[in-house]
Design a protein around this motif. Sequence first.
Motif, PDB file in Angstrom:
ATOM      1  N   GLN A  82     -23.806 -14.076  39.649  1.00 26.81           N
ATOM      2  CA  GLN A  82     -23.272 -15.379  39.248  1.00 26.81           C
ATOM      3  C   GLN A  82     -24.390 -16.271  38.732  1.00 26.81           C
ATOM      4  O   GLN A  82     -24.177 -17.097  37.857  1.00 26.81           O
ATOM      5  CB  GLN A  82     -22.541 -16.034  40.404  1.00 26.81           C
ATOM      6  CG  GLN A  82     -21.129 -15.494  40.513  1.00 26.81           C
ATOM      7  CD  GLN A  82     -20.617 -15.530  41.916  1.00 26.81           C
ATOM      8  OE1 GLN A  82     -21.173 -16.222  42.763  1.00 26.81           O
ATOM      9  NE2 GLN A  82     -19.576 -14.782  42.184  1.00 26.81           N
ATOM     10  N   PRO A  88     -11.141  -0.686  30.681  1.00 31.21           N
ATOM     11  CA  PRO A  88     -11.768  -1.029  29.421  1.00 31.21           C
ATOM     12  C   PRO A  88     -11.271  -0.103  28.296  1.00 31.21           C
ATOM     13  O   PRO A  88     -10.525   0.827  28.563  1.00 31.21           O
ATOM     14  CB  PRO A  88     -13.250  -0.826  29.682  1.00 31.21           C
ATOM     15  CG  PRO A  88     -13.387  -0.613  31.137  1.00 31.21           C
ATOM     16  CD  PRO A  88     -12.080  -0.115  31.623  1.00 31.21           C
ATOM     17  N   PRO A  89     -11.697  -0.381  27.065  1.00 26.98           N
ATOM     18  CA  PRO A  89     -11.234   0.417  25.951  1.00 26.98           C
ATOM     19  C   PRO A  89     -11.383   1.911  26.217  1.00 26.98           C
ATOM     20  O   PRO A  89     -12.380   2.348  26.779  1.00 26.98           O
ATOM     21  CB  PRO A  89     -12.160  -0.004  24.808  1.00 26.98           C
ATOM     22  CG  PRO A  89     -12.679  -1.320  25.196  1.00 26.98           C
ATOM     23  CD  PRO A  89     -12.636  -1.401  26.679  1.00 26.98           C
ATOM     24  N   VAL A  92     -21.008  -5.350  36.488  1.00 27.18           N
ATOM     25  CA  VAL A  92     -20.781  -6.798  36.656  1.00 27.18           C
ATOM     26  C   VAL A  92     -19.533  -7.100  37.484  1.00 27.18           C
ATOM     27  O   VAL A  92     -19.435  -8.151  38.098  1.00 27.18           O
ATOM     28  CB  VAL A  92     -20.738  -7.596  35.321  1.00 27.18           C
ATOM     29  CG1 VAL A  92     -22.054  -7.501  34.581  1.00 27.18           C
ATOM     30  CG2 VAL A  92     -19.581  -7.175  34.447  1.00 27.18           C
ATOM     31  N   THR A  93     -18.574  -6.169  37.512  1.00 26.19           N
ATOM     32  CA  THR A  93     -17.384  -6.414  38.330  1.00 26.19           C
ATOM     33  C   THR A  93     -17.576  -5.886  39.748  1.00 26.19           C
ATOM     34  O   THR A  93     -16.660  -5.943  40.559  1.00 26.19           O
ATOM     35  CB  THR A  93     -16.123  -5.758  37.726  1.00 26.19           C
ATOM     36  OG1 THR A  93     -16.388  -4.374  37.528  1.00 26.19           O
ATOM     37  CG2 THR A  93     -15.735  -6.393  36.412  1.00 26.19           C
ATOM     38  N   GLY A  94     -18.759  -5.338  40.021  1.00 23.01           N
ATOM     39  CA  GLY A  94     -19.055  -4.913  41.392  1.00 23.01           C
ATOM     40  C   GLY A  94     -18.464  -3.568  41.763  1.00 23.01           C
ATOM     41  O   GLY A  94     -18.268  -3.263  42.934  1.00 23.01           O
ATOM     42  N   ARG A  95     -18.148  -2.729  40.750  1.00 24.51           N
ATOM     43  CA  ARG A  95     -17.598  -1.411  41.083  1.00 24.51           C
ATOM     44  C   ARG A  95     -18.681  -0.432  41.502  1.00 24.51           C
ATOM     45  O   ARG A  95     -18.393   0.607  42.045  1.00 24.51           O
ATOM     46  CB  ARG A  95     -16.823  -0.842  39.902  1.00 24.51           C
ATOM     47  CG  ARG A  95     -15.488  -1.506  39.747  1.00 24.51           C
ATOM     48  CD  ARG A  95     -14.570  -0.734  38.849  1.00 24.51           C
ATOM     49  NE  ARG A  95     -13.294  -1.413  38.826  1.00 24.51           N
ATOM     50  CZ  ARG A  95     -13.075  -2.530  38.163  1.00 24.51           C
ATOM     51  NH1 ARG A  95     -14.047  -3.061  37.457  1.00 24.51           N
ATOM     52  NH2 ARG A  95     -11.916  -3.119  38.205  1.00 24.51           N
ATOM     53  N   GLU A 100     -19.522  -3.057  32.494  1.00 23.19           N
ATOM     54  CA  GLU A 100     -18.299  -3.601  33.097  1.00 23.19           C
ATOM     55  C   GLU A 100     -18.258  -3.236  34.593  1.00 23.19           C
ATOM     56  O   GLU A 100     -18.017  -4.077  35.456  1.00 23.19           O
ATOM     57  CB  GLU A 100     -17.100  -2.988  32.370  1.00 23.19           C
ATOM     58  CG  GLU A 100     -15.775  -3.372  32.934  1.00 23.19           C
ATOM     59  CD  GLU A 100     -15.043  -4.374  32.066  1.00 23.19           C
ATOM     60  OE1 GLU A 100     -15.127  -4.314  30.838  1.00 23.19           O
ATOM     61  OE2 GLU A 100     -14.399  -5.222  32.646  1.00 23.19           O
ATOM     62  N   ILE A 143     -21.372 -10.379  27.942  1.00 24.33           N
ATOM     63  CA  ILE A 143     -21.622  -9.421  29.024  1.00 24.33           C
ATOM     64  C   ILE A 143     -20.660  -9.676  30.190  1.00 24.33           C
ATOM     65  O   ILE A 143     -20.202  -8.746  30.850  1.00 24.33           O
ATOM     66  CB  ILE A 143     -23.092  -9.529  29.519  1.00 24.33           C
ATOM     67  CG1 ILE A 143     -24.057  -9.150  28.394  1.00 24.33           C
ATOM     68  CG2 ILE A 143     -23.338  -8.673  30.768  1.00 24.33           C
ATOM     69  CD1 ILE A 143     -24.085  -7.706  27.992  1.00 24.33           C
ATOM     70  N   PHE A 144     -20.322 -10.954  30.423  1.00 27.20           N
ATOM     71  CA  PHE A 144     -19.473 -11.250  31.581  1.00 27.20           C
ATOM     72  C   PHE A 144     -17.999 -11.424  31.240  1.00 27.20           C
ATOM     73  O   PHE A 144     -17.184 -11.623  32.136  1.00 27.20           O
ATOM     74  CB  PHE A 144     -19.997 -12.475  32.339  1.00 27.20           C
ATOM     75  CG  PHE A 144     -21.238 -12.171  33.128  1.00 27.20           C
ATOM     76  CD1 PHE A 144     -21.136 -11.614  34.398  1.00 27.20           C
ATOM     77  CD2 PHE A 144     -22.495 -12.372  32.599  1.00 27.20           C
ATOM     78  CE1 PHE A 144     -22.267 -11.288  35.126  1.00 27.20           C
ATOM     79  CE2 PHE A 144     -23.638 -12.055  33.315  1.00 27.20           C
ATOM     80  CZ  PHE A 144     -23.528 -11.511  34.580  1.00 27.20           C
ATOM     81  N   THR A 145     -17.639 -11.407  29.960  1.00 24.71           N
ATOM     82  CA  THR A 145     -16.201 -11.439  29.657  1.00 24.71           C
ATOM     83  C   THR A 145     -15.750 -10.147  29.000  1.00 24.71           C
ATOM     84  O   THR A 145     -14.707  -9.617  29.341  1.00 24.71           O
ATOM     85  CB  THR A 145     -15.799 -12.627  28.755  1.00 24.71           C
ATOM     86  OG1 THR A 145     -16.545 -12.550  27.552  1.00 24.71           O
ATOM     87  CG2 THR A 145     -16.053 -13.957  29.433  1.00 24.71           C
ATOM     88  N   LYS A 146     -16.537  -9.630  28.056  1.00 20.54           N
ATOM     89  CA  LYS A 146     -16.119  -8.374  27.429  1.00 20.54           C
ATOM     90  C   LYS A 146     -17.334  -7.518  27.058  1.00 20.54           C
ATOM     91  O   LYS A 146     -17.681  -7.400  25.882  1.00 20.54           O
ATOM     92  CB  LYS A 146     -15.238  -8.637  26.213  1.00 20.54           C
ATOM     93  CG  LYS A 146     -15.759  -9.731  25.303  1.00 20.54           C
ATOM     94  CD  LYS A 146     -14.946  -9.792  24.027  1.00 20.54           C
ATOM     95  CE  LYS A 146     -15.544 -10.749  23.040  1.00 20.54           C
ATOM     96  NZ  LYS A 146     -14.898 -10.767  21.754  1.00 20.54           N
ATOM     97  N   PRO A 147     -17.964  -6.956  28.074  1.00 18.61           N
ATOM     98  CA  PRO A 147     -19.094  -6.071  27.772  1.00 18.61           C
ATOM     99  C   PRO A 147     -18.625  -4.887  26.926  1.00 18.61           C
ATOM    100  O   PRO A 147     -17.467  -4.488  27.012  1.00 18.61           O
ATOM    101  CB  PRO A 147     -19.555  -5.610  29.151  1.00 18.61           C
ATOM    102  CG  PRO A 147     -18.398  -5.824  30.054  1.00 18.61           C
ATOM    103  CD  PRO A 147     -17.649  -6.985  29.499  1.00 18.61           C
TER     104      PRO A 147
END
Lengths: 294, 219
Positions: free
Chosen positions: A250, A13-14, A289-292, A286, A276-280
Amino acid sequence: MSTSPSPADPRQPPPSAGPATDRLAVVAAGGQVEPEVHERVRQTPAVLEIDRFNLWYGTKQALHSITMPIPHGKVTALIGPSGCGKSTLLRSVNRLNDLVPSVRITGEMRLNGDPIYDQRMDVIELRKRMGMVFQRPNPFPMSIYENVVYALRIDGESRRPVLDEVCERSLRGAALWDEVKDRLSESALGLSGGQQQRLCIARAIAAEPEVLLLDEPCSALDPIATGKVEELIQELRGLYSVLIVTHNMQQASRSSDYTAFMYLGRLIEYGPTTDIFTKPVLRETEAYVTGRFG
Amino acid sequence: MTRHIDRQIGNLKEKIRRVGTVVEEAISKSISAVINRDVQLAQRVLASDDAIDRMEVEVEEECLKILALYQPVAADLRFVVAVLKINNDLERMGDLAKNIAKRVAQLEGAGPVDLPPEIRTMAMQAEEMVRECLAAVIDADPVLARRIREQDDVVDQARQKVRKRILAGIKEHPENVEVLLRINSITKHIERIADMATNVAEDVIYMVEGDIVRHRPEE
């Protein structure tokens, strides 16, 4: 994946946000973080306002200064790892936590402007204004028909045409009418799990609530029944204001308009579900939602 | 925490890097073939196109597999979607290299017409953009990606100059019209390659920052 050192992870991410779990580490150490509430959430008219709400179970604080508007006529999902306070928050909205001894709260919640925790608020009246559906379907041991019109019955309504009309409208609203219209007098306990859950939703909307609270409504259902309940949530959008707690990311992304990410009793980020699900905005969101983590 | 999807994404990154390398080589060879009128080199570019097409399909299948099986979100989703688009652009760059190579064979036997000097500048700039856009993909570098967007103007300006020269050439020596039109077509392909590199750079910005900057002037 190759173990050779790559110059940079293509999915990072940024760079401005610092390590992915900075804020979460601060929260875990008991510190305060400013939640990231997207502008679009603030701009939407709210049906329910949660205002600097704190809650303790005994000495343990479970919710920390939660401030969030719940948009009118939209589906809002609460997500976060176990113990993040999402169910506690949901249960605080209709004062179910009043039943738990040792619970102490500060702060405010307002339903269409009416203070929920005001001494003059009649809790039974409040719960009529908010339907709630739980993890496990809990139909009453009575007929399908009587389940749906239960709220009206206890309000003293006995006119058959009124009850019939509400029963049909609610069952249609819960996408169950076609499946049960020929056996309304049969026991609700004979329905499948998914049908029972939709019956509970029908019962909840029969009272025409201002807010519908769903506490992991699909966690006890198989994928087909889950799909039907999710479709139903889609249909309720616009008609009702829905607040849903879900473990299933999901499900949040499919069924909600807004998503709030909570962690250890704090609101971390709250915004339109697509964002939230494309560019939090936050790396922490991030990572979740990506499961990290979580 | 290492996730299942990380391995898939790592593989995908490696695959798109390979497509990039092969396309970059095809572009570089095709330009070199034009400048040196090297028909044999041009033939080698034509021969490499099948491999690029195969690799493109492979990358696309990999992306679809990840989307279907892992339902990625946020950064993972942006990465897969960006690769899907970059892959497509790289394949088209490969086609443009092929078109340039075809013109080289057609130039053979034509009279000794000098290439406009700006073609070399343009070609070098376009090659540089291709190299840098691939580096931006692999390093997920939005700063580099923004720089590439700016360079596209340089190529466009050079192209205008070449065009004017070719028009003047046609007026002066109408007998060379055929070969001059071929040269014009080569410069058009080079310009398109630079445009595609800009597209790739814009996809890198989306991949890292989540903003779609396409059709927006550079900040």
